[in-house]
Write a protein that holds these residues in place. Structure first.
Motif, mmCIF file in Angstrom:
data_model
loop_
_atom_site.group_PDB
_atom_site.id
_atom_site.type_symbol
_atom_site.label_atom_id
_atom_site.label_comp_id
_atom_site.label_asym_id
_atom_site.label_seq_id
_atom_site.Cartn_x
_atom_site.Cartn_y
_atom_site.Cartn_z
ATOM 1 N N GLY A 1 14.406 63.874 -41.880
ATOM 2 C CA GLY A 1 14.199 63.228 -43.171
ATOM 3 C C GLY A 1 15.318 63.455 -44.167
ATOM 4 N N GLY A 2 16.336 64.226 -43.796
ATOM 5 C CA GLY A 2 17.425 64.544 -44.711
ATOM 6 C C GLY A 2 18.518 63.493 -44.714
ATOM 7 N N HIS A 3 19.395 63.595 -45.718
ATOM 8 C CA HIS A 3 20.516 62.659 -45.823
ATOM 9 C C HIS A 3 21.575 63.195 -46.768
ATOM 10 N N THR A 4 22.790 62.718 -46.560
ATOM 11 C CA THR A 4 23.874 62.971 -47.502
ATOM 12 C C THR A 4 23.748 61.946 -48.627
ATOM 13 N N PRO A 5 24.476 62.121 -49.720
ATOM 14 C CA PRO A 5 24.418 61.095 -50.764
ATOM 15 C C PRO A 5 25.137 59.828 -50.311
ATOM 16 N N ARG A 6 24.756 58.714 -50.862
ATOM 17 C CA ARG A 6 25.514 57.478 -50.639
ATOM 18 C C ARG A 6 26.674 57.528 -51.619
ATOM 19 N N HIS A 7 27.901 57.581 -51.087
ATOM 20 C CA HIS A 7 29.058 57.816 -51.934
ATOM 21 C C HIS A 7 30.314 57.219 -51.314
ATOM 22 N N ARG A 8 31.406 57.321 -52.044
ATOM 23 C CA ARG A 8 32.710 56.849 -51.567
ATOM 24 C C ARG A 8 33.790 57.738 -52.152
ATOM 25 N N HIS A 9 34.955 57.779 -51.494
ATOM 26 C CA HIS A 9 36.086 58.571 -51.966
ATOM 27 C C HIS A 9 37.368 58.077 -51.302
ATOM 28 N N ASP A 10 38.482 58.690 -51.676
ATOM 29 C CA ASP A 10 39.802 58.199 -51.285
ATOM 30 C C ASP A 10 40.278 58.630 -49.899
ATOM 31 N N VAL B 1 21.243 57.581 -38.758
ATOM 32 C CA VAL B 1 21.791 56.299 -39.196
ATOM 33 C C VAL B 1 23.014 56.596 -40.060
ATOM 34 N N LEU B 2 24.088 55.889 -39.782
ATOM 35 C CA LEU B 2 25.275 55.921 -40.619
ATOM 36 C C LEU B 2 25.327 54.600 -41.372
ATOM 37 N N HIS B 3 25.301 54.689 -42.681
ATOM 38 C CA HIS B 3 25.431 53.515 -43.542
ATOM 39 C C HIS B 3 26.894 53.425 -43.974
ATOM 40 N N VAL B 4 27.524 52.267 -43.752
ATOM 41 C CA VAL B 4 28.900 52.031 -44.184
ATOM 42 C C VAL B 4 28.988 50.646 -44.807
ATOM 43 N N ASP B 5 29.309 50.600 -46.091
ATOM 44 C CA ASP B 5 29.538 49.338 -46.805
ATOM 45 C C ASP B 5 28.465 48.281 -46.525
ATOM 46 N N GLY B 6 27.202 48.665 -46.647
ATOM 47 C CA GLY B 6 26.103 47.706 -46.527
ATOM 48 C C GLY B 6 25.558 47.512 -45.128
ATOM 49 N N ALA C 1 38.642 55.247 -45.737
ATOM 50 C CA ALA C 1 38.760 55.624 -47.145
ATOM 51 C C ALA C 1 38.150 54.526 -48.012
ATOM 52 N N ASN C 2 37.494 54.934 -49.075
ATOM 53 C CA ASN C 2 36.900 54.051 -50.080
ATOM 54 C C ASN C 2 35.700 53.243 -49.590
ATOM 55 N N ALA C 3 35.186 53.537 -48.399
ATOM 56 C CA ALA C 3 33.968 52.872 -47.921
ATOM 57 C C ALA C 3 32.746 53.633 -48.449
ATOM 58 N N THR C 4 31.766 52.907 -48.938
ATOM 59 C CA THR C 4 30.506 53.532 -49.337
ATOM 60 C C THR C 4 29.786 53.943 -48.066
ATOM 61 N N HIS C 5 29.363 55.214 -47.981
ATOM 62 C CA HIS C 5 28.765 55.703 -46.735
ATOM 63 C C HIS C 5 27.706 56.762 -46.998
#
Length: 118
Positions: free
Chosen positions: A50-59, A72-77, A92-96
């Protein structure tokens, strides 16, 4: 710790991840500058059921390998199923976001440039 060639996962402290959007995530820094690998860091994330990392992006990009569990890996929608043996590249810079599904802890190795380790 500099110059260590081999360490067992259990010898590396697990640090709970905190912050908005984080649930049930532990991080271990396996190899990095402290062990003589300048410029990069290899981490092990343990994401409980039930855990998860934050949905975020960086350089910086991520290189990932799933060593246990499923998630599940979420990447850019888009959402991608990840299981033991899966590898993934997050540009880099992908929301994940990484999320654990099922009863087993999702364990994944994540390699980032040193700037990505905070």
């Amino acid at each position: 710790m500099a110059g260590e060639t081999v360490r067992r996962r259990e010898e590396v402290p697990a640090v709970p991840m905190r912050g908005d959007g984080v649930a049930n995530v532990m991080k271990r820094v396996l190899v990095g500058p402290a062990q003589g690998w300048d410029g990069y860091v290899m981490r092990l994330f343990e994401i409980g059921p039930g855990g998860h990392t934050p949905r975020h992006r960086h350089d910086w990009p991520h290189i990932n390998v799933v060593v246990a569990g499923r998630g599940v890996l979420h990447v850019d929608g888009a959402d991608y199923e990840i299981v033991q043996g899966s590898s993934a590249f997050v540009p880099a810079n992908a929301t994940h976001q990484f999320s654990s599904v099922g009863e087993e802890t999702l364990q994944l190795v994540c390699i980032v440039p040193e700037v990505g380790e905070s």
